[in-house]
Design a protein around this motif. Structure first.
Motif, PDB file in Angstrom:
ATOM      1  N   GLY A   1       0.810  -1.211   0.000  1.00  0.00           N
ATOM      2  CA  GLY A   1       0.000   0.000   0.000  1.00  0.00           C
ATOM      3  C   GLY A   1       0.843   1.260   0.000  1.00  0.00           C
ATOM      4  O   GLY A   1       0.569   2.198  -0.741  1.00  0.00           O
ATOM      5  N   VAL A   2       1.889   1.268   0.827  1.00  0.00           N
ATOM      6  CA  VAL A   2       2.727   2.463   0.901  1.00  0.00           C
ATOM      7  C   VAL A   2       3.474   2.666  -0.427  1.00  0.00           C
ATOM      8  O   VAL A   2       3.515   3.784  -0.965  1.00  0.00           O
ATOM      9  CB  VAL A   2       3.708   2.379   2.085  1.00  0.00           C
ATOM     10  N   CYS A   3       4.034   1.595  -0.976  1.00  0.00           N
ATOM     11  CA  CYS A   3       4.798   1.741  -2.226  1.00  0.00           C
ATOM     12  C   CYS A   3       3.901   2.239  -3.361  1.00  0.00           C
ATOM     13  O   CYS A   3       4.214   3.236  -4.022  1.00  0.00           O
ATOM     14  CB  CYS A   3       5.427   0.409  -2.629  1.00  0.00           C
ATOM     15  N   LEU A   4       2.773   1.567  -3.562  1.00  0.00           N
ATOM     16  CA  LEU A   4       1.868   2.000  -4.624  1.00  0.00           C
ATOM     17  C   LEU A   4       1.336   3.401  -4.348  1.00  0.00           C
ATOM     18  O   LEU A   4       1.187   4.215  -5.260  1.00  0.00           O
ATOM     19  CB  LEU A   4       0.689   1.035  -4.745  1.00  0.00           C
ATOM     20  N   GLY A   5       1.079   3.674  -3.075  1.00  0.00           N
ATOM     21  CA  GLY A   5       0.550   4.973  -2.706  1.00  0.00           C
ATOM     22  C   GLY A   5       1.511   6.093  -3.050  1.00  0.00           C
ATOM     23  O   GLY A   5       1.108   7.153  -3.508  1.00  0.00           O
TER      24      GLY A   5
ATOM     25  N   LEU B   1      -4.797   4.375  -0.118  1.00  0.00           N
ATOM     26  CA  LEU B   1      -5.480   5.652  -0.324  1.00  0.00           C
ATOM     27  C   LEU B   1      -4.990   6.721   0.640  1.00  0.00           C
ATOM     28  O   LEU B   1      -4.844   7.879   0.272  1.00  0.00           O
ATOM     29  CB  LEU B   1      -6.993   5.455  -0.186  1.00  0.00           C
ATOM     30  N   ASN B   2      -4.704   6.316   1.859  1.00  0.00           N
ATOM     31  CA  ASN B   2      -4.190   7.298   2.810  1.00  0.00           C
ATOM     32  C   ASN B   2      -2.789   7.746   2.430  1.00  0.00           C
ATOM     33  O   ASN B   2      -2.436   8.912   2.605  1.00  0.00           O
ATOM     34  CB  ASN B   2      -4.189   6.728   4.219  1.00  0.00           C
ATOM     35  N   THR B   3      -1.986   6.827   1.925  1.00  0.00           N
ATOM     36  CA  THR B   3      -0.639   7.215   1.499  1.00  0.00           C
ATOM     37  C   THR B   3      -0.722   8.217   0.355  1.00  0.00           C
ATOM     38  O   THR B   3      -0.025   9.242   0.359  1.00  0.00           O
ATOM     39  CB  THR B   3       0.166   5.977   1.060  1.00  0.00           C
TER      40      THR B   3
END
Lengths: 286, 280, 262
Positions: A103-107, A164-166
């Motif tokens: 999530g963080v990487c894609l974000g 989404l938050n990232t």
């Protein structure tokens, strides 16, 4: 992605409890007593009420606290802990970690690149709107009912709030700070580490908090839905065989697991976001 | 929103905003449409080309065809109706209870101090822990769904209300006092407007969670609704229908998210965080 | 040292193009302290961003020591107006000052030396381990100045650095800048909207016109090098210069009025 699923604009800590302002200073002993009463009174009353009602009415489905405690000790201070509980937790943490990193990487990629974001936004809006539990039957079809199914369910459900938050956090990087970083010749990797990830960390942590809550839910119900081991499986089995005190003991353990994981997360978050709380408090005080 | 400084700097005059804005409307819509088209094409192509067997991933056209065909049957809409019923009722109960309790205890800090430890303990307990109890007490009745939905949503909203009440600007509160506003008037003109954005955040989060738990209850307990349909379709190996139902839940989720956002915008039209988001 | 030639910046919005800067040409000699002053909204920030290499100009060039500026050059440091937003809130004061030096790959001892010196120069040695948000606004801006100084730039750009601090702090910071400039011999371009500040600080004052911006006047400040808040500001020459800059800015505003009307 116009609206994030995060709560960072609100403080994530328990709002400071306003200590009642006594008109005249209270003696220390009284203050300690009051503080103890704050923590213990209501739980004691609630447990007492429950104990009283179960002892007097004695419903089959609501065993007395003593029976539940006995069942709890017998069940979970045994090898069942290793068979049912530890594997559940390992799956949970594996899924959560994979989801967090993905999530963080894609974000970050989406947050940095306007074009990619605009292209993927509607698809992502749709994918994240799918309630994650419906993925369980799907994953069973795709990979069967083994560990990888449960981990996949957790990952595919938990990745969205983090992602989404990232994105939201990366987009909100202060332009002045970004200019500062450029002026002082910070390289891309440094900028990512020092500027982007750190300034997005309040949003990222809010996403991770949601993801953790979701991960617990998905762990439990993926085991309830189809499994031969795990905490969720055990609880459902007790319920089906009407082993009521054992079922309650399982529910209590599940509650404790949720409480403990949230508490640990809170500690980590407190450390990571210490600066953020200070900044907020400073802005508020002015 | 997260780190606005006290200095009201704002964007430099004539920052590249005009450029972004003219391009954003149409350009973004086109890019988004392209994204959807690419997603559907990929979904269609992967099973057609045999990269993944269509036993596991039926092509998009087949799934959407099944969905369209089922959408003409009353049974499908009954399931959607049941799901929405549990969602709406659970959310409404949680909302009402959380607002009443939140404002009451928020206004009574001395009483609240006694509840904090209990709240902190109960809040992180996953509501799915209640599933076995729900089954024993209510079986496949809608009350099972409600138990899970209300438990999960109540805490989300309640905590936001408490944050909101705690966020009341002391200066505004003192100003109101100095103008002789009574307790009720202060709640109406100071506490309520401050809390509203928090309340809407709580509602937005709870609306999504309520759908998740409503469907969870149907999936695991077997209360009627889309979740139960999915469980049945899966056990009868109707793969395309499983996908179709998942798409349906996604559409439902998108509609709910959009609805809550519209509501939030309307309710908070005056509020800066929404205005900021609208122009961003 | 710093040469701006026929700089033009148009924000392109299709039909609604905005010409923020029309035609700016000026030059700063090495070691000069020049103030740029102009009516509000005259494109000062735009100009500064072009000079800093943060934004490409539509046409014209910026040269630093003979090299054309297309990206932020390594010999230039910028102090922004928004001190609270230009410091890394998650880093201590020391780490904020040290970060650019780490990126320059300076050895550890040298970094420590530079950080200590620059914090000393701005009077924040005691606050090295504090976080920026624990400091007052004026102190935060001092941190930003210390970071710029430690970077050892040839040119220091300052974008209305004192616009958001209170008047007393501002006077202190003005003296601090004069002091640092005299000691380090760095070239300083100081953007401000405050006429007094421009005259008090600068060796030269460039007056900008309203948007679309050109250089309207170039005034040499022939005040003594040693300045102080009390005597300099009472100096007759200071008052004359101040009046001249003021008149120029009024003229700039008035000439812009008809243009803005349609």
């Amino acid at each position: 992605m116009s609206q994030p699923t995060h709560t960072t604009e609100r403080p994530a800590v328990q709002a400071p409890a306003h200590p009642p302002k006594p008109r005249r200073p209270m003696p220390l002993a009284a203050r300690i007593l009051l503080r103890t009463a704050h923590v213990l009174l209501l739980p004691a009353v609630l447990i007492g009420l429950y104990a009283y009602s179960t002892a007097t009415s004695g419903s089959y489905y609501t065993p007395t606290p003593g029976l539940i405690a006995d069942a709890f000790a017998e069940l979970w201070f045994s090898e069942r802990l290793l068979v049912d509980v530890i594997p559940s937790l390992i799956r949970l943490l594996t899924g959560f970690t994979i989801a967090a990193v993905t999530g963080v990487c894609l974000g970050v990629v989406l947050g940095v690149s306007k074009g990619v974001r605009a292209t993927l936004e509607p698809v992502l809006e749709f994918l994240r709107a799918i309630p994650p539990p419906v993925l369980i039957p799907l994953m069973i079809l795709l990979v069967g009912i083994d560990d990888s199914m449960k981990i996949l369910v957790i990952v595919s459900g938990c990745v969205w709030p983090v992602l989404l938050n990232t994105v939201e956090g990366v987009r909100a990087v202060d332009p002045v700070l970004a200019d500062t970083a450029r002026c002082y010749g910070l390289r891309t990797t440094t900028r990512l580490r020092v500027l982007v990830l750190r300034s997005a960390s309040p949003q990222i942590m809010a996403g991770l908090r949601l993801a953790l809550a979701l991960a617990i839910i998905l762990m439990v119900i993926s085991e309830m839905f189809a499994s031969s081991s795990g905490l969720g499986f055990a609880i459902v089995q007790f319920q089906r065989t009407f082993a009521i005190p054992e079922m309650w003991a399982g529910m209590v353990l599940l509650g404790l697991v949720g409480f403990a994981l949230t508490a640990v997360f809170g500690l980590v978050e407190g450390r990571v976001l210490r600066w953020y709380r200070g900044l907020r408090a400073a802005n508020r005080g002015e | 929103m997260t780190k606005t400084d006290t200095t009201d700097a704002g964007p430099p005059p004539g920052a590249p905003a005009p450029r972004g804005r003219t391009r954003s409307g149409l350009g973004r819509a086109l890019l988004g449409a392209a994204g959807i088209a690419a997603f559907l094409t990929l979904w269609e192509a992967v099973p057609r080309l045999g990269l993944v067997s269509d036993r596991y991933l039926p092509p998009a056209t087949e799934v959407l065809g099944v969905l369209a065909q089922r959408a003409t049957t009353p049974g499908f809409w009954a399931a959607v109706g049941d799901t929405l019923h549990g969602w709406a009722l659970g959310l409404a109960i949680a909302f009402a209870a959380a607002v009443v309790l939140g404002f009451t205890l928020g206004a009574l800090p001395r009483v609240r101090a006694f509840t904090t430890s209990t709240v902190d303990f109960l809040r992180p307990i996953p509501s799915v822990a209640l599933i076995p109890l729900a089954v024993l007490l209510y079986g496949t009745d809608i009350r099972s769904t409600l138990l899970l939905v209300v438990y999960a949503c109540f805490w989300l909203i309640y905590i936001q209300v408490l944050y909101g009440v705690a966020d009341v600007d002391p200066v505004a509160e003192q100003t109101a006092r100095s103008y002789g506003l009574g307790r009720l008037a202060r709640i109406r003109y100071v506490v309520w407007p401050t809390t509203l954005p928090y309340l809407m955040t709580g509602l937005r989060l709870a609306a999504a969670v309520a759908l998740i738990l409503s469907i969870t209850a149907q999936l695991i307990i077997g209360t009627p609704g889309i979740g139960q349909e999915i469980a049945i379709a899966q056990s009868s190996n109707a793969v395309a229908y499983v996908y179709a139902l998942i798409v349906a839940t996604g559409i439902l989720g998108v509609l709910i998210n959009m609805g809550v956002r519209v509501l939030e915008r309307r309710v908070l039209r005056w509020h800066t965080s929404v205005r900021g988001e609208a122009t961003a | 040292m710093l040469k701006v030639t026929a700089l033009q910046k148009i924000y392109n919005g299709g039909a609604s193009a905005v010409e923020a800067v029309r035609d700016l040409t000026f030059e700063l000699a090495e070691g000069e302290l020049v103030c740029l002053v102009g009516p509000s909204g005259c494109g000062k920030t735009t100009l500064l961003k072009c000079i800093a290499g943060l934004m490409p100009p539509t046409s014209g060039t910026v040269e630093l020591a003979g090299d054309s500026v297309t990206a932020p050059p390594p010999d230039m440091a910028v102090v922004f107006q928004e001190y609270g937003r230009s410091l890394f809130a998650w880093m201590s004061v020391r780490a904020n000052v040290e970060l650019p030096l780490k990126e320059k790959k300076l050895p550890k001892e040298r970094r420590r030396e530079l950080v200590a010196q620059s914090l000393e120069a701005v009077g924040l040695t005691a606050f090295a381990d504090s976080y920026p948000w624990q400091l007052s606004g004026g102190m935060q801006q001092r941190v930003a100045i210390a970071r710029a100084v430690a970077y050892e730039p040839k040119v220091l750009l300052m974008d209305e650095p004192f616009a958001a601090v209170d008047a007393q702090t501002r006077a202190d910071l003005e003296d601090l800048i004069r002091n640092i400039w005299q000691r380090l011999g760095v070239t300083v371009l100081f953007v401000t909207h405050d006429i007094d500040e421009a005259v008090y600080l600068g060796e030269r004052v460039l007056v900008l016109s309203s948007s679309p911006t050109v250089v309207q006047d170039d005034i040499t400040v022939d005040l003594p090098a040693e300045r102080d808040q009390l005597t300099t500001r009472q100096d007759e020459r200071f008052t004359e210069l101040r009046a001249r800059v003021y008149a120029q800015i009024q003229q700039a505003k008035n000439s812009a009025a008809p243009a803005a009307a349609h």
